[in-house]
Design a protein around this motif. Structure first.
Motif, PDB file in Angstrom:
ATOM      1  N   GLU A  38       0.940  -1.206  -0.023  1.00  0.00           N
ATOM      2  CA  GLU A  38       0.047   0.157  -0.060  1.00  0.00           C
ATOM      3  C   GLU A  38       0.937   1.081  -0.084  1.00  0.00           C
ATOM      4  N   ILE A  39       0.662   1.872  -1.084  1.00  0.00           N
ATOM      5  CA  ILE A  39       1.945   2.943  -1.167  1.00  0.00           C
ATOM      6  C   ILE A  39       1.071   4.353  -1.589  1.00  0.00           C
ATOM      7  N   GLN A  40       1.247   5.401  -1.084  1.00  0.00           N
ATOM      8  CA  GLN A  40       0.612   6.584  -0.949  1.00  0.00           C
ATOM      9  C   GLN A  40       1.091   7.396  -2.160  1.00  0.00           C
ATOM     10  N   ASP A  41       0.343   8.097  -3.091  1.00  0.00           N
ATOM     11  CA  ASP A  41       0.877   8.723  -4.201  1.00  0.00           C
ATOM     12  C   ASP A  41       1.816   9.771  -3.927  1.00  0.00           C
ATOM     13  N   GLU A  42       2.879  10.093  -4.450  1.00  0.00           N
ATOM     14  CA  GLU A  42       3.585  11.358  -4.115  1.00  0.00           C
ATOM     15  C   GLU A  42       2.728  12.541  -4.695  1.00  0.00           C
ATOM     16  N   PRO A  43       2.726  13.733  -3.911  1.00  0.00           N
ATOM     17  CA  PRO A  43       2.087  14.905  -4.514  1.00  0.00           C
ATOM     18  C   PRO A  43       2.806  15.334  -5.646  1.00  0.00           C
ATOM     19  N   LYS A  44       2.033  15.832  -6.774  1.00  0.00           N
ATOM     20  CA  LYS A  44       2.759  16.244  -8.016  1.00  0.00           C
ATOM     21  C   LYS A  44       3.268  17.565  -7.856  1.00  0.00           C
ATOM     22  N   ARG A  45       4.507  17.641  -8.366  1.00  0.00           N
ATOM     23  CA  ARG A  45       5.484  18.696  -8.114  1.00  0.00           C
ATOM     24  C   ARG A  45       5.051  19.964  -8.977  1.00  0.00           C
ATOM     25  N   THR A  46       5.010  21.153  -8.458  1.00  0.00           N
ATOM     26  CA  THR A  46       4.725  22.240  -9.273  1.00  0.00           C
ATOM     27  C   THR A  46       6.088  23.125  -9.276  1.00  0.00           C
ATOM     28  N   ILE A  47       6.970  22.796  -9.032  1.00  0.00           N
ATOM     29  CA  ILE A  47       8.244  23.281  -9.213  1.00  0.00           C
ATOM     30  C   ILE A  47       9.298  22.160  -9.633  1.00  0.00           C
ATOM     31  N   GLY A  48      10.047  22.734 -10.771  1.00  0.00           N
ATOM     32  CA  GLY A  48      11.199  21.550 -11.281  1.00  0.00           C
ATOM     33  C   GLY A  48      11.253  21.639 -12.644  1.00  0.00           C
ATOM     34  N   LYS A  49      11.945  20.817 -13.368  1.00  0.00           N
ATOM     35  CA  LYS A  49      12.502  20.659 -14.549  1.00  0.00           C
ATOM     36  C   LYS A  49      11.129  20.224 -15.610  1.00  0.00           C
ATOM     37  N   VAL A  50      11.210  20.653 -16.538  1.00  0.00           N
ATOM     38  CA  VAL A  50      10.408  19.897 -17.665  1.00  0.00           C
ATOM     39  C   VAL A  50      11.271  19.050 -18.781  1.00  0.00           C
ATOM     40  N   ARG A 122       7.073  15.426 -21.067  1.00  0.00           N
ATOM     41  CA  ARG A 122       6.401  15.071 -22.157  1.00  0.00           C
ATOM     42  C   ARG A 122       6.322  14.330 -22.934  1.00  0.00           C
ATOM     43  N   LEU A 123       5.782  13.316 -23.023  1.00  0.00           N
ATOM     44  CA  LEU A 123       5.771  12.105 -23.900  1.00  0.00           C
ATOM     45  C   LEU A 123       5.228  12.183 -25.308  1.00  0.00           C
ATOM     46  N   GLU A 124       6.078  11.474 -26.328  1.00  0.00           N
ATOM     47  CA  GLU A 124       5.323  11.581 -27.511  1.00  0.00           C
ATOM     48  C   GLU A 124       4.341  10.674 -27.631  1.00  0.00           C
ATOM     49  N   LEU A 152       5.694   4.573 -17.200  1.00  0.00           N
ATOM     50  CA  LEU A 152       5.700   5.848 -16.886  1.00  0.00           C
ATOM     51  C   LEU A 152       4.432   6.601 -16.217  1.00  0.00           C
ATOM     52  N   ILE A 153       3.554   6.152 -16.137  1.00  0.00           N
ATOM     53  CA  ILE A 153       2.282   6.536 -15.429  1.00  0.00           C
ATOM     54  C   ILE A 153       2.538   6.055 -13.789  1.00  0.00           C
ATOM     55  N   ARG A 154       2.964   4.512 -13.827  1.00  0.00           N
ATOM     56  CA  ARG A 154       3.164   4.153 -12.294  1.00  0.00           C
ATOM     57  C   ARG A 154       4.178   4.781 -11.644  1.00  0.00           C
ATOM     58  N   LEU A 155       5.395   5.136 -12.656  1.00  0.00           N
ATOM     59  CA  LEU A 155       6.554   6.097 -11.864  1.00  0.00           C
ATOM     60  C   LEU A 155       6.186   7.554 -11.570  1.00  0.00           C
ATOM     61  N   GLU A 159       7.083   8.991  -8.026  1.00  0.00           N
ATOM     62  CA  GLU A 159       8.188  10.103  -8.331  1.00  0.00           C
ATOM     63  C   GLU A 159       7.493  11.569  -8.122  1.00  0.00           C
ATOM     64  N   GLY A 160       6.048  11.609  -8.415  1.00  0.00           N
ATOM     65  CA  GLY A 160       5.436  12.949  -8.102  1.00  0.00           C
ATOM     66  C   GLY A 160       5.630  13.910  -9.400  1.00  0.00           C
ATOM     67  N   PHE A 161       6.024  13.348 -10.587  1.00  0.00           N
ATOM     68  CA  PHE A 161       5.993  14.128 -11.801  1.00  0.00           C
ATOM     69  C   PHE A 161       4.683  14.082 -12.655  1.00  0.00           C
ATOM     70  N   ASN A 162       4.293  15.199 -13.408  1.00  0.00           N
ATOM     71  CA  ASN A 162       3.238  14.939 -14.133  1.00  0.00           C
ATOM     72  C   ASN A 162       3.553  14.369 -15.401  1.00  0.00           C
ATOM     73  N   LEU A 163       2.683  13.418 -16.217  1.00  0.00           N
ATOM     74  CA  LEU A 163       2.935  12.861 -17.514  1.00  0.00           C
ATOM     75  C   LEU A 163       2.135  13.334 -18.742  1.00  0.00           C
ATOM     76  N   ILE A 164       2.599  14.304 -19.588  1.00  0.00           N
ATOM     77  CA  ILE A 164       1.818  14.684 -20.561  1.00  0.00           C
ATOM     78  C   ILE A 164       2.060  13.876 -21.968  1.00  0.00           C
TER      79      ILE A 164
END
Length: 246
Positions: A38-50, A122-124, A152-155, A159-164
């Protein structure tokens, strides 16, 4: 009647133990026992690299900061595994084992990449990958880019990054340095800008990943796009607009 199953934790299970709690439940089939954490989702980062990300057969994933997935300790990459899979008889034990090898390799290779401090990837977006390539169809049919996306969705949840996902049209033929788009720019794994004023040379997948990172203007809204510029005649594609070759 209760059955006691002795567990010896390894590097992978210890990693998940450090991030969550082992549940009092398991999944059992003929070949495997699956532990559930049982793993809690990491909050999505609002600051960081793209970062831009480009998927491939030779290199599973290339990131715009220069990171690429490696071969495993036996020298295998996704290309060699898919080649082996194309020679296996569907439904056979060897086919199933090679399928498992493919999935395990995708997961392992992407785990080797560093996503610390990344707020967005940002994934193709890949569609109709086999269209128009009948000679490569059998091997290419075993290239499951859905496995890469699923990993990548699971990661991203851990890890807390947004996947687009974004359209990859023309991005593999665009020069990430000057913006020149031409069909002849990319040949296999090599990218060489054919613009007379540039001549930039790079790994084709890394160049495409850089183009996914860059916030380019919308082609559909561009006046030049409406004038039917295409990758055969060539055009410049930038953050500000699309321009005809001078």
């Amino acid at each position: 009647q209760d059955i006691k199953i002795p567990l010896v934790h390894n590097k992978v299970s210890n990693k998940w133990k450090s991030r969550g709690k082992l549940k009092n439940a398991i999944r059992v089939n003929e070949k495997y026992i699956t532990l559930i954490y049982e793993i809690q989702d990491e909050p999505k980062r609002t600051i960081g690299k793209v970062l831009g990300a480009d998927q491939g057969m030779l290199t599973t994933l290339s990131l715009s900061d220069g990171q690429t997935t490696p071969k495993d300790k036996h020298g295998h990459d996704l290309n060699t595994i898919c080649s082996r899979l194309s020679k296996r008889k569907k439904g056979s034990k060897n086919f199933e084992q090679t399928q498992a090898h493919r999935t395990n390799y995708v997961n392992w290779s992407i785990n080797q990449l560093n996503f610390k401090g990344v707020k967005e990837v940002r994934l193709e977006k890949i569609q109709n990958i086999r269209k128009g390539v009948p000679s490569k169809g059998r091997k290419l049919s075993h290239w499951t880019y859905t496995d890469i996306k699923t990993k990548l969705i699971r990661l991203s949840e851990v890890e807390g990054f947004n996947l687009i996902e974004q359209d990859n049209k023309f991005r593999s033929q665009r020069c990430s340095k000057c913006g020149w788009v031409h069909k002849s720019n990319r040949k296999g794994k090599t990218f060489k800008c054919t613009s007379a004023i540039c001549g930039f040379v790079a790994d084709a997948d890394l160049n495409a990943a850089s183009n996914h990172e860059t916030a380019l203007c919308s082609l559909e809204e561009s006046k030049a796009w409406q004038n039917h510029l295409n990758r055969t005649s060539g055009f410049y594609w930038t953050e500000d607009g699309v321009y005809q070759s001078k």
